[in-house]
Design a protein around this motif. Structure first.
Motif, PDB file in Angstrom:
ATOM      1  N   GLY A 156       0.713  -1.207   0.319  1.00 40.30           N
ATOM      2  CA  GLY A 156       0.047   0.040   0.399  1.00 40.30           C
ATOM      3  C   GLY A 156       0.884   1.437   0.141  1.00 40.30           C
ATOM      4  O   GLY A 156       2.366   0.876   0.154  1.00 40.30           O
ATOM      5  N   TYR A 157       0.351   1.992  -0.015  1.00 40.46           N
ATOM      6  CA  TYR A 157       0.375   3.772   0.235  1.00 40.46           C
ATOM      7  C   TYR A 157       1.702   3.797   1.633  1.00 40.46           C
ATOM      8  O   TYR A 157       1.197   3.545   2.454  1.00 40.46           O
ATOM      9  CB  TYR A 157      -0.697   4.421  -0.243  1.00 40.46           C
ATOM     10  CG  TYR A 157      -0.501   6.293   0.052  1.00 40.46           C
ATOM     11  CD1 TYR A 157       0.404   6.662  -0.786  1.00 40.46           C
ATOM     12  CD2 TYR A 157      -1.600   7.216   1.471  1.00 40.46           C
ATOM     13  CE1 TYR A 157       0.441   7.995  -0.831  1.00 40.46           C
ATOM     14  CE2 TYR A 157      -1.143   8.201   0.705  1.00 40.46           C
ATOM     15  CZ  TYR A 157      -0.307   8.977  -0.126  1.00 40.46           C
ATOM     16  OH  TYR A 157      -0.163  10.249   0.458  1.00 40.46           O
ATOM     17  N   CYS A 158       3.026   4.841   0.926  1.00 41.64           N
ATOM     18  CA  CYS A 158       3.287   5.132   1.694  1.00 41.64           C
ATOM     19  C   CYS A 158       4.632   3.562   2.588  1.00 41.64           C
ATOM     20  O   CYS A 158       5.292   3.705   4.169  1.00 41.64           O
ATOM     21  CB  CYS A 158       3.509   5.778   3.093  1.00 41.64           C
ATOM     22  SG  CYS A 158       2.192   7.939   1.871  1.00 41.64           S
ATOM     23  N   LEU A 159       4.276   2.876   2.624  1.00 39.03           N
ATOM     24  CA  LEU A 159       4.727   1.672   2.486  1.00 39.03           C
ATOM     25  C   LEU A 159       5.678   0.319   1.827  1.00 39.03           C
ATOM     26  O   LEU A 159       6.301   1.963   0.451  1.00 39.03           O
ATOM     27  CB  LEU A 159       3.586   0.418   2.601  1.00 39.03           C
ATOM     28  CG  LEU A 159       2.315   0.476   3.836  1.00 39.03           C
ATOM     29  CD1 LEU A 159       1.314  -0.233   3.545  1.00 39.03           C
ATOM     30  CD2 LEU A 159       3.559   0.825   4.777  1.00 39.03           C
ATOM     31  N   ASN A 160       6.037  -0.363   1.740  1.00 44.45           N
ATOM     32  CA  ASN A 160       6.886  -0.977   0.802  1.00 44.45           C
ATOM     33  C   ASN A 160       6.909  -2.496   1.218  1.00 44.45           C
ATOM     34  O   ASN A 160       5.818  -3.053   1.935  1.00 44.45           O
ATOM     35  CB  ASN A 160       8.221  -0.851   0.747  1.00 44.45           C
ATOM     36  CG  ASN A 160       9.022  -1.187   2.386  1.00 44.45           C
ATOM     37  OD1 ASN A 160       8.941  -2.241   2.632  1.00 44.45           O
ATOM     38  ND2 ASN A 160       9.920  -0.428   2.402  1.00 44.45           N
ATOM     39  N   GLN A 161       7.614  -4.000   0.241  1.00 47.69           N
ATOM     40  CA  GLN A 161       7.176  -4.985   0.301  1.00 47.69           C
ATOM     41  C   GLN A 161       7.176  -5.273   1.839  1.00 47.69           C
ATOM     42  O   GLN A 161       6.378  -6.644   1.660  1.00 47.69           O
ATOM     43  CB  GLN A 161       8.524  -5.735  -0.606  1.00 47.69           C
ATOM     44  CG  GLN A 161       9.773  -5.821  -0.559  1.00 47.69           C
ATOM     45  CD  GLN A 161      10.657  -6.171  -1.623  1.00 47.69           C
ATOM     46  OE1 GLN A 161      10.374  -7.268  -1.592  1.00 47.69           O
ATOM     47  NE2 GLN A 161      10.660  -5.689  -3.103  1.00 47.69           N
ATOM     48  N   ASP A 162       8.209  -4.784   2.225  1.00 49.74           N
ATOM     49  CA  ASP A 162       8.203  -5.768   3.375  1.00 49.74           C
ATOM     50  C   ASP A 162       7.117  -5.366   4.478  1.00 49.74           C
ATOM     51  O   ASP A 162       7.305  -6.418   6.056  1.00 49.74           O
ATOM     52  CB  ASP A 162       9.631  -4.891   4.159  1.00 49.74           C
ATOM     53  CG  ASP A 162      10.486  -5.359   3.790  1.00 49.74           C
ATOM     54  OD1 ASP A 162      10.731  -5.991   3.245  1.00 49.74           O
ATOM     55  OD2 ASP A 162      12.429  -4.764   3.818  1.00 49.74           O
ATOM     56  N   SER A 163       6.130  -4.332   4.327  1.00 56.52           N
ATOM     57  CA  SER A 163       4.565  -4.754   5.051  1.00 56.52           C
ATOM     58  C   SER A 163       4.336  -6.143   5.249  1.00 56.52           C
ATOM     59  O   SER A 163       3.330  -6.252   5.693  1.00 56.52           O
ATOM     60  CB  SER A 163       3.558  -3.706   4.454  1.00 56.52           C
ATOM     61  OG  SER A 163       3.358  -3.819   2.872  1.00 56.52           O
TER      62      SER A 163
END
Length: 428
Positions: A156-163
């Motif tokens: 999602g928005y303001c995240l990256n794959q590590d979420s």
């Protein structure tokens, strides 16, 4: 929680050029989690916990938390505007052992030299296990031979794959997965079209996902999993590439996302505050984005307020692991304010409800937290209404980052979806 008025928002914009970096930082932090406040809670915390102690606690959590340290085989796809999109692949391990773990070998910074927006990994002893990794995988999924399939996770928005840390830890080695960073996020390159002044839209993200699939999973069945903006990206993919969805997609999971009408979301604010924010927010964002360096300096100086905002808009329960809270903080604060500003208008324009019937022929999971203030659970219910055969799961005390807050529930429902299409074995 304090109410944001029109005057407050205008003051935030003026702060960029007149008051200085500290107020700009406060505004930038607020915008970074969709312009809402948790100032009252932060004020109480400041009365009871010293600033130095809070800083030491954040550093300790950064040093000990394993979150975000799972790594796979790296690759890069090229978008239609030339932007390089970073992805990682976790292959099926025939011996049942976990694939390579970043922290098994070295202390490394996950940030990329091009963007500097990654989240740092953490060194651990060789062979050590991280949260959610290890025996639980076998208990959840068994060891039967799965049907060939690739699961593609979109963040999602303001995240990256590590979420997707917990879900990745549970699945790695058992089924082929692809995790990628959206343009201008994580290790992916800053959008080249945006550098030339082209507005980013959800349709562009759908084309980016197609480029990642072409590079990382050019053949075979797919399961698409998307959180928030990632779910919207999947909808845009289906609209522009219906044949791909029809021929290759075996199942989809929409987590905390929306098919449209995001301009009607209240973010938990009173009606008057919402209307004021809607009027002034676009201008405030443009002003903040044009003074990115100034805002980032202020953002770092107002870390306590930023942490309170993230907790308010990421989680719905009171007993979240502090290390998980800090992990979410690191993910979000790694997104530059000009990227935050660049992407925001795409959400008010997003409307893909007409695309949802494209997923009616495959198993669908629709999941959301009941206390999500960013993409409320009512938006997931709307999606499920368009997909009568979908499984709708509303997680009690779940916020927007439900996959981090309630990882067992999300992983369990995702495992069931994968079992339905033969990608993993059902629980014994």
């Amino acid at each position: 929680m304090s109410e944001i008025s029109a005057a407050d928002a205008v003051t935030a914009a003026d702060a960029v050029t007149t008051v200085g970096w500290r107020r700009a930082g406060i505004a930038g932090a607020a915008i970074g989690v969709l312009a809402a406040g948790a100032a009252a809670g932060v004020a109480v915390e400041r009365l009871t916990v010293g600033r130095g102690m809070r800083r030491r606690a954040r550093l300790a959590l950064d040093a000990s938390g394993p979150y975000g340290s799972l790594r796979g085989l790296p690759g890069r796809a090229v978008a239609d505007d030339g932007t390089e999109l970073y992805y990682e692949v976790d292959e099926v391990d025939p011996d049942g052992a976990a694939p390579w773990h970043e922290s098994d070998e070295t202390d490394t910074d996950a940030g990329d030299a091009d963007t500097g927006t990654g989240v740092a990994g953490t060194a651990r002893a060789p062979g050590s296990r991280t949260a959610g990794n290890g025996p639980r995988r076998r208990r959840l999924f068994g060891r039967k031979e799965p049907a060939p399939v690739t699961i593609v996770f979109s963040h999602g928005y303001c995240l990256n794959q590590d979420s997707w840390h917990f879900q990745r830890a549970a699945l790695r080695g058992l089924v082929r997965t692809v995790h990628w960073d959206q343009r201008s996020h994580g290790r992916s390159e800053r959008g080249r079209a945006q550098a030339d002044g082209v507005t980013v839209g959800i349709d562009q993200l759908g084309r980016d996902l197609k480029a990642v699939i072409d590079a990382a999973a050019p053949e075979g069945r797919l399961v698409l999993v998307g959180h928030s903006m990632g779910g919207m990206t999947m909808m845009a993919l289906a609209e522009q590439y219906p044949r791909l969805v029809r021929d290759r997609v075996a199942a989809v999971a929409f987590v905390g996302t929306s098919s449209g009408k995001l301009d009607e979301v209240s973010f938990g604010l009173p009606l008057a505050g919402v209307n004021a924010v809607r009027r002034v927010l676009p201008g405030v964002l443009r002003a903040l984005g044009s003074q990115a360096e100034l805002v980032e300096r202020g953002r770092r100086a107002t870390a306590d307020l930023f942490a309170g905002l993230i907790k308010r808009y990421s989680f719905g329960s009171r007993d979240v692991d502090p290390a998980v809270e800090r992990f979410a903080e690191r993910l979000i604060e790694s997104t530059p304010i000009d990227v935050v500003a660049e992407f925001y208008p795409a959400f008010t324009e997003h409307d893909k409800s007409h695309v949802l019937p494209a997923f009616r022929e495959v198993p669908v999971l629709v999941l959301a937290g009941d206390k999500d203030l960013v993409t409320p659970s009512s938006h997931s219910e709307t999606i499920a209404d368009q997909l009568p055969e979908a499984e709708l799961v509303i997680v009690p005390d779940g916020g927007h980052l439900v996959m981090l807050e309630h990882p067992e529930t999300v992983t369990d429902r995702l495992a069931d979806l994968l079992a339905r299409v033969g990608a993993v074995a059902r629980k014994s």
